[in-house]
Design a protein around this motif. Structure first.
Motif, short mmCIF file in Angstrom:
data_model
loop_
_atom_site.label_atom_id
_atom_site.label_comp_id
_atom_site.label_asym_id
_atom_site.label_seq_id
_atom_site.Cartn_x
_atom_site.Cartn_y
_atom_site.Cartn_z
N ILE A 39 0.97 8.07 6.03
CA ILE A 39 2.41 8.21 6.27
C ILE A 39 2.73 8.83 7.62
CG2 ILE A 39 3.03 8.26 3.83
CD1 ILE A 39 3.44 11.29 4.14
N GLN A 40 1.79 9.54 8.25
CA GLN A 40 2.12 10.32 9.44
C GLN A 40 2.60 9.48 10.62
OE1 GLN A 40 -1.13 10.33 8.32
NE2 GLN A 40 -2.49 9.95 10.04
N ASP A 41 2.18 8.24 10.73
CA ASP A 41 2.58 7.42 11.87
C ASP A 41 3.72 6.46 11.57
OD1 ASP A 41 0.61 8.63 13.40
OD2 ASP A 41 -0.88 7.10 12.92
N ARG A 42 4.33 6.60 10.43
CA ARG A 42 5.41 5.68 10.05
C ARG A 42 6.71 6.03 10.76
NH1 ARG A 42 4.00 2.21 5.74
NH2 ARG A 42 2.12 2.93 4.69
N GLU A 91 -3.86 8.62 -0.77
CA GLU A 91 -5.12 9.25 -0.36
C GLU A 91 -5.44 10.48 -1.21
OE1 GLU A 91 -8.57 9.74 1.97
OE2 GLU A 91 -7.21 8.04 1.81
N PHE A 92 -4.44 11.06 -1.86
CA PHE A 92 -4.62 12.34 -2.54
C PHE A 92 -4.74 12.25 -4.05
CE2 PHE A 92 -2.77 13.16 1.57
CZ PHE A 92 -3.61 14.13 2.06
N VAL A 114 3.65 10.83 -8.35
CA VAL A 114 4.08 9.56 -7.77
C VAL A 114 3.38 9.47 -6.42
CG1 VAL A 114 6.03 8.28 -6.81
CG2 VAL A 114 6.32 9.59 -8.93
N TYR A 115 2.71 8.36 -6.21
CA TYR A 115 1.99 8.16 -4.96
C TYR A 115 2.62 7.03 -4.16
CZ TYR A 115 -1.40 11.15 -7.16
OH TYR A 115 -2.00 12.22 -7.78
N VAL A 116 2.68 7.23 -2.85
CA VAL A 116 3.18 6.21 -1.94
C VAL A 116 2.01 5.74 -1.07
CG1 VAL A 116 5.53 7.13 -1.94
CG2 VAL A 116 3.90 7.91 -0.20
N ASP A 146 -5.90 15.11 -9.04
CA ASP A 146 -6.51 15.18 -10.37
C ASP A 146 -7.45 16.38 -10.48
OD1 ASP A 146 -5.12 12.91 -11.11
OD2 ASP A 146 -6.83 11.56 -10.84
N ALA A 147 -8.26 16.62 -9.46
CA ALA A 147 -9.21 17.74 -9.48
C ALA A 147 -8.49 19.07 -9.54
CB ALA A 147 -10.12 17.68 -8.27
#
Length: 77
Positions: A47-50, A21-22, A41-43, A27-28
Motif C-alpha cells: 500500500i505504501q506506493d499507492r 502481507e500481515f 480485514v485485509y487489503v 494470526d501469530a
C-alpha cells in the motif's frame, strides 16, 4: 493487537485492518495474546506506493467487510 483484544474483552466490537502481507503475523500475535479469532480485514499489498485515488478505492472496497466485522452482519456488495 493488544488494544483490539482489550476492547473485545470489554464487549466493544473491533476489527483489524492491514495489508495481506500481515495475515500470518496477525494470526501469530492473536494466538500469543490468547485472542483466538481476531476480526480482520485485509487489503491488497503493498500500500505504501499507492496514489490517493488507489487508497480511496481500497478503502471503498474494504468498508463493507469492516462494517460486517464489527456488526456481525454479512457484507453487502
Amino acid at each position: 493487537m493488544h488494544d483490539l483484544a482489550a476492547l473485545e474483552a470489554d464487549g466493544i466490537a473491533t476489527t483489524f485492518v492491514a495489508s495481506s502481507e500481515f495475515v500470518t503475523a496477525t494470526d501469530a500475535q492473536a494466538r500469543a495474546l490468547g485472542f483466538a479469532s481476531v476480526p480482520a480485514v485485509y487489503v491488497a499489498h503493498p500500500i505504501q506506493d499507492r496514489t490517493d485515488p488507489e487508497m480511496a478505492a481500497l478503502a471503498d472496497e474494504a468498508l463493507p467487510r469492516v462494517l460486517a466485522a464489527v456488526t456481525g452482519a454479512p457484507p453487502t456488495a
